[in-house]
Design an enzyme around this catalytic site. Structure first.
Site, short mmCIF file in Angstrom:
data_model
loop_
_atom_site.label_atom_id
_atom_site.label_comp_id
_atom_site.label_asym_id
_atom_site.label_seq_id
_atom_site.Cartn_x
_atom_site.Cartn_y
_atom_site.Cartn_z
N SER A 63 0.80 -1.23 0.00
CA SER A 63 0.00 0.00 0.00
C SER A 63 0.82 1.28 0.00
CB SER A 63 -0.94 0.02 1.20
OG SER A 63 -2.07 -0.79 0.96
N LYS A 66 0.23 3.87 -2.57
CA LYS A 66 -0.73 4.98 -2.47
C LYS A 66 -0.06 6.34 -2.30
CE LYS A 66 -4.53 2.11 -0.68
NZ LYS A 66 -3.94 0.88 -0.11
N SER A 123 -5.75 3.42 4.88
CA SER A 123 -5.23 2.73 3.70
C SER A 123 -6.34 2.04 2.91
CB SER A 123 -4.16 1.71 4.10
OG SER A 123 -3.41 1.31 2.97
#
Length: 383
Positions: A63, A66, A123
């Site tokens: 993640s 991101k 997230s």
């Protein structure tokens, strides 16, 4: 023996000077080891690299992907193409995302701000896809832009396949620690609004009905932590881009491929501790304004000042900076406020670490014919 002394003398000269490396120089700097496949410590203001371990190895980022997703979203918002108050409607595809999520339903609408909070704090993969679709129409189009933006930022070891970092079905979704640091720096320095959200420990969406807790534990337990993004999958291990600021020093610590969350967090803290313990921002003092003589001006002299200068230095050298000033040999009127009339060089052990202009603080005109005539008369009667 003579050769030995030459080698020793050379080493002493090298280590007597400050060591400066920036993002373009990717030589590995490993004064100590951290428990991770790769790592980078970067100064956010200058982009200087303070620590690097396997920094250009492309690895699954989970993640931490991101960071780039958020960069494109913030660029879209800051260019006034979308506002934080705008509503974003969730598609069936966005609602179908697994992993970390805020359980968005198809057809549900949340404000752009709540979507941002969901991505940064929790997230949320569903929120990330919903925002990607709002910005570019489809996730595919958004991913294309992510890769284009990576090239623009000279992120040379990066390839995105989605906006979330989910990697069960990816073949080549990879990024290096160096490239994560570059994207993180672009995000927090060009779009500082993101820090209003990345440093939140707990919040909520849906009018307080759904709670959010930051996946980045450093926000609560590390002094000065400002963000930024965590990630973990079976492929990627545990990753983080951790940012922290103390006084004027803002650092970015990237850790990739740690075995557990705690190991990852300890590695990030070790990098940040190293940075704050050994480096500081040097800022030139506000020197008293001076005056320079001027030829053919309606004033005999004019006021000058040095433009403020700052740089990152090892703490041991911060009190060893010398300033050398040089001015143009002859300065003739007219002079405008802001005109460069000289230069200040900052030195450590005789080596330049930077320069800054010395400028005029005022406008000064030329002597007119009548002024020259009066000067001639005064000169005649005084001699």
């Amino acid at each position: 023996m003579k050769r030995f002394y030459i080698i020793v003398l050379t080493l002493l000269l090298v280590f007597a000077l400050p060591f400066t490396v920036n993002a373009e120089n990717t030589e590995e700097i490993v004064p100590f080891d951290v428990n991770a496949k790769s790592a980078v410590l970067m100064d956010a203001e200058t982009g200087r690299i303070l620590y690097a371990k396997n920094s250009n190895e492309a690895l699954p980022p989970a993640s931490v992907t991101k960071v780039m997703t958020l960069l494109l979203i913030m660029e879209h918002i800051d260019s006034k193409k979308m506002s934080l108050a705008d509503d974003v409607t969730v598609s069936e595809y966005a609602a179908s995302m697994g992993g970390s999520q805020v359980f968005l339903e198809a057809g549900e609408s949340l404000s752009c701000e709540d979507m941002l909070k969901s991505i940064i704090i929790s997230s949320a993969n569903d929120a990330a896809v919903a925002m990607a679709e709002a910005v570019c129409g489809t996730e595919e189009a958004f991913v294309k832009r992510m890769n284009e933006r990576a090239k623009e930022l000279n992120m040379t070891n990066t390839n995105f396949e989605n906006v979330t970092g989910l990697d069960d079905d990816t073949n080549n979704h990879l990024i290096s620690a160096m490239d994560i640091a570059i994207a993180s720096r672009e995000l927090i320095t060009k779009h500082p609004t993101i820090l209003n959200y990345s440093c939140i420990w707990m919040d909520s969406i849906r009018n307080g009905e759904f709670g959010l807790t930051n996946t980045n534990r450093l926000i609560r337990f590390y002094k000065g932590a400002t963000g930024l993004k965590t990630g973990s999958t079976d492929k990627a291990g545990f990753c983080i881009s951790a940012t922290a600021k103390r006084e004027e020093l803002h650092l970015i610590a990237v850790i990739m491929g740690s075995e557990t969350r705690d190991i990852r967090n300890e590695a990030a803290k070790a990098l940040l501790d190293y940075g704050f313990s050994n480096f500081a921002i040097y800022e030139s003092e506000n020197l008293q304004k001076e005056r320079l003589n001027l030829l053919k001006g309606d004033k005999k002299s004019f006021e000058i000042e040095m433009i403020p200068f700052s740089c990152l230095l090892e703490k041991n050298y911060r009190d060893s900076v010398e300033i050398k000033t040089e001015y143009k040999d002859i300065i003739k009127a007219p002079v405008k406020k802001g005109d460069i009339v000289g230069e200040a060089t900052f030195l450590i052990n005789g080596k330049s670490i930077g320069r800054t202009p010395i400028v005029s603080c005022e406008n000064v005109g030329m002597l007119g014919f009548f002024d020259v005539f009066l000067m001639m008369i005064r000169s005649f009667f005084l001699t």
